[in-house]
Design a protein around this motif. Structure first.
Motif, PDB file in Angstrom:
ATOM      1  N   MET A   1       0.860  -1.192   0.000  1.00  0.00           N
ATOM      2  CA  MET A   1       0.000   0.000   0.000  1.00  0.00           C
ATOM      3  C   MET A   1       0.900   1.247   0.000  1.00  0.00           C
ATOM      4  O   MET A   1       1.845   1.304   0.777  1.00  0.00           O
ATOM      5  N   PRO A   2       0.652   2.221  -0.853  1.00  0.00           N
ATOM      6  CA  PRO A   2       1.487   3.412  -0.860  1.00  0.00           C
ATOM      7  C   PRO A   2       1.442   4.103   0.494  1.00  0.00           C
ATOM      8  O   PRO A   2       0.402   4.106   1.159  1.00  0.00           O
ATOM      9  N   PRO A   3       2.563   4.726   0.919  1.00  0.00           N
ATOM     10  CA  PRO A   3       2.640   5.312   2.254  1.00  0.00           C
ATOM     11  C   PRO A   3       1.757   6.546   2.431  1.00  0.00           C
ATOM     12  O   PRO A   3       1.272   6.812   3.500  1.00  0.00           O
ATOM     13  N   SER A   4       1.576   7.353   1.394  1.00  0.00           N
ATOM     14  CA  SER A   4       0.792   8.580   1.584  1.00  0.00           C
ATOM     15  C   SER A   4      -0.454   8.578   0.712  1.00  0.00           C
ATOM     16  O   SER A   4      -0.802   7.579   0.112  1.00  0.00           O
ATOM     17  N   GLY A   5      -1.123   9.760   0.609  1.00  0.00           N
ATOM     18  CA  GLY A   5      -2.477   9.828   0.052  1.00  0.00           C
ATOM     19  C   GLY A   5      -2.591   9.998  -1.442  1.00  0.00           C
ATOM     20  O   GLY A   5      -1.906   9.339  -2.214  1.00  0.00           O
ATOM     21  N   LEU A   6      -3.493  10.912  -1.868  1.00  0.00           N
ATOM     22  CA  LEU A   6      -3.910  11.063  -3.252  1.00  0.00           C
ATOM     23  C   LEU A   6      -2.768  11.116  -4.258  1.00  0.00           C
ATOM     24  O   LEU A   6      -2.877  10.553  -5.339  1.00  0.00           O
ATOM     25  N   ALA A   7      -1.680  11.799  -3.893  1.00  0.00           N
ATOM     26  CA  ALA A   7      -0.598  12.008  -4.839  1.00  0.00           C
ATOM     27  C   ALA A   7      -0.011  10.694  -5.333  1.00  0.00           C
ATOM     28  O   ALA A   7       0.591  10.639  -6.396  1.00  0.00           O
ATOM     29  N   THR A   8      -0.190   9.614  -4.587  1.00  0.00           N
ATOM     30  CA  THR A   8       0.418   8.339  -4.965  1.00  0.00           C
ATOM     31  C   THR A   8      -0.490   7.521  -5.888  1.00  0.00           C
ATOM     32  O   THR A   8      -0.084   6.481  -6.357  1.00  0.00           O
ATOM     33  N   VAL A   9      -1.711   7.992  -6.135  1.00  0.00           N
ATOM     34  CA  VAL A   9      -2.595   7.242  -7.033  1.00  0.00           C
ATOM     35  C   VAL A   9      -2.144   7.473  -8.461  1.00  0.00           C
ATOM     36  O   VAL A   9      -1.934   8.609  -8.872  1.00  0.00           O
ATOM     37  N   ASP A  10      -2.007   6.372  -9.215  1.00  0.00           N
ATOM     38  CA  ASP A  10      -1.589   6.478 -10.613  1.00  0.00           C
ATOM     39  C   ASP A  10      -2.578   7.367 -11.358  1.00  0.00           C
ATOM     40  O   ASP A  10      -3.794   7.224 -11.218  1.00  0.00           O
ATOM     41  N   SER A  11      -2.040   8.252 -12.184  1.00  0.00           N
ATOM     42  CA  SER A  11      -2.895   9.237 -12.857  1.00  0.00           C
ATOM     43  C   SER A  11      -3.833   8.586 -13.869  1.00  0.00           C
ATOM     44  O   SER A  11      -4.748   9.236 -14.369  1.00  0.00           O
ATOM     45  N   ARG A  12      -3.615   7.295 -14.218  1.00  0.00           N
ATOM     46  CA  ARG A  12      -4.534   6.620 -15.138  1.00  0.00           C
ATOM     47  C   ARG A  12      -5.581   5.796 -14.403  1.00  0.00           C
ATOM     48  O   ARG A  12      -6.562   5.369 -14.989  1.00  0.00           O
ATOM     49  N   VAL A  13      -5.362   5.556 -13.107  1.00  0.00           N
ATOM     50  CA  VAL A  13      -6.265   4.662 -12.364  1.00  0.00           C
ATOM     51  C   VAL A  13      -7.489   5.406 -11.827  1.00  0.00           C
ATOM     52  O   VAL A  13      -8.625   4.974 -12.023  1.00  0.00           O
ATOM     53  N   LEU A  14      -7.247   6.532 -11.157  1.00  0.00           N
ATOM     54  CA  LEU A  14      -8.380   7.267 -10.555  1.00  0.00           C
ATOM     55  C   LEU A  14      -9.368   7.767 -11.613  1.00  0.00           C
ATOM     56  O   LEU A  14     -10.585   7.598 -11.447  1.00  0.00           O
ATOM     57  N   PRO A  15      -8.881   8.346 -12.741  1.00  0.00           N
ATOM     58  CA  PRO A  15      -9.848   8.751 -13.777  1.00  0.00           C
ATOM     59  C   PRO A  15     -10.668   7.579 -14.308  1.00  0.00           C
ATOM     60  O   PRO A  15     -11.853   7.739 -14.614  1.00  0.00           O
ATOM     61  N   ALA A  16     -10.052   6.410 -14.403  1.00  0.00           N
ATOM     62  CA  ALA A  16     -10.795   5.229 -14.881  1.00  0.00           C
ATOM     63  C   ALA A  16     -11.926   4.907 -13.909  1.00  0.00           C
ATOM     64  O   ALA A  16     -13.063   4.630 -14.317  1.00  0.00           O
ATOM     65  N   PHE A  17     -11.616   4.953 -12.620  1.00  0.00           N
ATOM     66  CA  PHE A  17     -12.650   4.687 -11.607  1.00  0.00           C
ATOM     67  C   PHE A  17     -13.739   5.756 -11.653  1.00  0.00           C
ATOM     68  O   PHE A  17     -14.937   5.442 -11.618  1.00  0.00           O
ATOM     69  N   LEU A  18     -13.319   7.015 -11.722  1.00  0.00           N
ATOM     70  CA  LEU A  18     -14.304   8.109 -11.714  1.00  0.00           C
ATOM     71  C   LEU A  18     -15.210   8.028 -12.932  1.00  0.00           C
ATOM     72  O   LEU A  18     -16.427   8.265 -12.830  1.00  0.00           O
ATOM     73  N   LEU A  19     -14.637   7.668 -14.072  1.00  0.00           N
ATOM     74  CA  LEU A  19     -15.430   7.541 -15.304  1.00  0.00           C
ATOM     75  C   LEU A  19     -16.478   6.445 -15.152  1.00  0.00           C
ATOM     76  O   LEU A  19     -17.680   6.664 -15.377  1.00  0.00           O
ATOM     77  N   CYS A  20     -16.028   5.248 -14.743  1.00  0.00           N
ATOM     78  CA  CYS A  20     -16.953   4.104 -14.644  1.00  0.00           C
ATOM     79  C   CYS A  20     -17.999   4.337 -13.560  1.00  0.00           C
ATOM     80  O   CYS A  20     -19.184   4.047 -13.764  1.00  0.00           O
ATOM     81  N   SER A  21     -17.563   4.851 -12.415  1.00  0.00           N
ATOM     82  CA  SER A  21     -18.526   5.011 -11.316  1.00  0.00           C
ATOM     83  C   SER A  21     -19.550   6.099 -11.634  1.00  0.00           C
ATOM     84  O   SER A  21     -20.749   5.934 -11.351  1.00  0.00           O
ATOM     85  N   THR A  22     -19.109   7.188 -12.258  1.00  0.00           N
ATOM     86  CA  THR A  22     -20.066   8.256 -12.578  1.00  0.00           C
ATOM     87  C   THR A  22     -21.041   7.806 -13.661  1.00  0.00           C
ATOM     88  O   THR A  22     -22.240   8.123 -13.602  1.00  0.00           O
ATOM     89  N   LEU A  23     -20.543   7.052 -14.635  1.00  0.00           N
ATOM     90  CA  LEU A  23     -21.459   6.503 -15.655  1.00  0.00           C
ATOM     91  C   LEU A  23     -22.529   5.628 -14.999  1.00  0.00           C
ATOM     92  O   LEU A  23     -23.702   5.658 -15.386  1.00  0.00           O
ATOM     93  N   LEU A  24     -22.125   4.875 -13.979  1.00  0.00           N
ATOM     94  CA  LEU A  24     -23.092   3.984 -13.312  1.00  0.00           C
ATOM     95  C   LEU A  24     -24.085   4.766 -12.464  1.00  0.00           C
ATOM     96  O   LEU A  24     -25.258   4.379 -12.354  1.00  0.00           O
TER      97      LEU A  24
END
Ligand SMILES: N[C@@H](CCC(=O)N[C@@H](CS)C(=O)NCC(=O)O)C(=O)O
Length: 153
Positions: A1-24
């Motif tokens: 698990m990455p040691p710190s917060g948002l900055a460690t999320v891959d820039s391609r992963v969070l948008p993918a989640f936001l896209l799919c979840s908002t579409l749903l």
């Protein structure tokens, strides 16, 4: 698990989640709109004041097609709400972008098919298969979250 917060999320992963979840979430709004349209078409209202406005108190009644829409919506709530939690936490585990996309896309497609199968009354077991397909990435994400959390106790 990455040691710190948002900055460690891959820039391609969070948008993918936001896209799919908002579409749903939008898909759930569409089911709600369809439910309202079916109520009007079948003259089957949930509240006396609505029935009175549309012809009389006798139209405050249940209807099989409205019930079907409500079941589809309830099943969305049982599955999509947990996904919103699991998917967001999963983003912070640092998954490979391709794996994350596969999880999110499988869930999105499974839930879209589930709604089409439910509202379209497609023959069994299409709806059940769609449900299962969508639950697989959720189970995978839940296990990965548990695994990571257990290793950081
Ligand atoms: N609350 C669900 C739990 C199991 C579930 O979600 N099953 C899927 C695949 S068979 C489904 O589409 N159930 C119909 C529903 O929830 O209305 C149920 O009562 O069926």
């Amino acid at each position: 698990m990455p040691p710190s917060g948002l900055a460690t999320v891959d820039s391609r992963v969070l948008p993918a989640f936001l896209l799919c979840s908002t579409l749903l979430v939008i898909k759930m709004y569409v089911v709600a709109v369809i439910t309202g349209q079916v109520r009007l078409r079948k003259k089957a209202f949930a509240n006396p004041e609505d029935a009175l406005r549309h012809g009389g108190i006798q139209f405050c009644r249940s209807d099989p097609d409205v019930e079907r829409c409500l079941r589809a919506h309830r099943n969305d709530m049982e599955t999509i709400y947990p996904f919103l939690f699991l998917g967001l936490v999963y983003c912070f585990l640092g998954p490979a972008p391709a794996a994350a996309w596969a999880h999110f896309l499988l869930f999105l497609l499974g839930r879209l098919l589930h709604t089409v199968a439910y509202l379209g009354q497609l023959r069994a077991p299409v709806r059940s298969v769609a449900y299962t397909v969508a639950q697989l990435p959720c189970a995978s994400m839940a296990l990965q979250i548990l695994w990571e959390a257990a290793h950081h106790l």
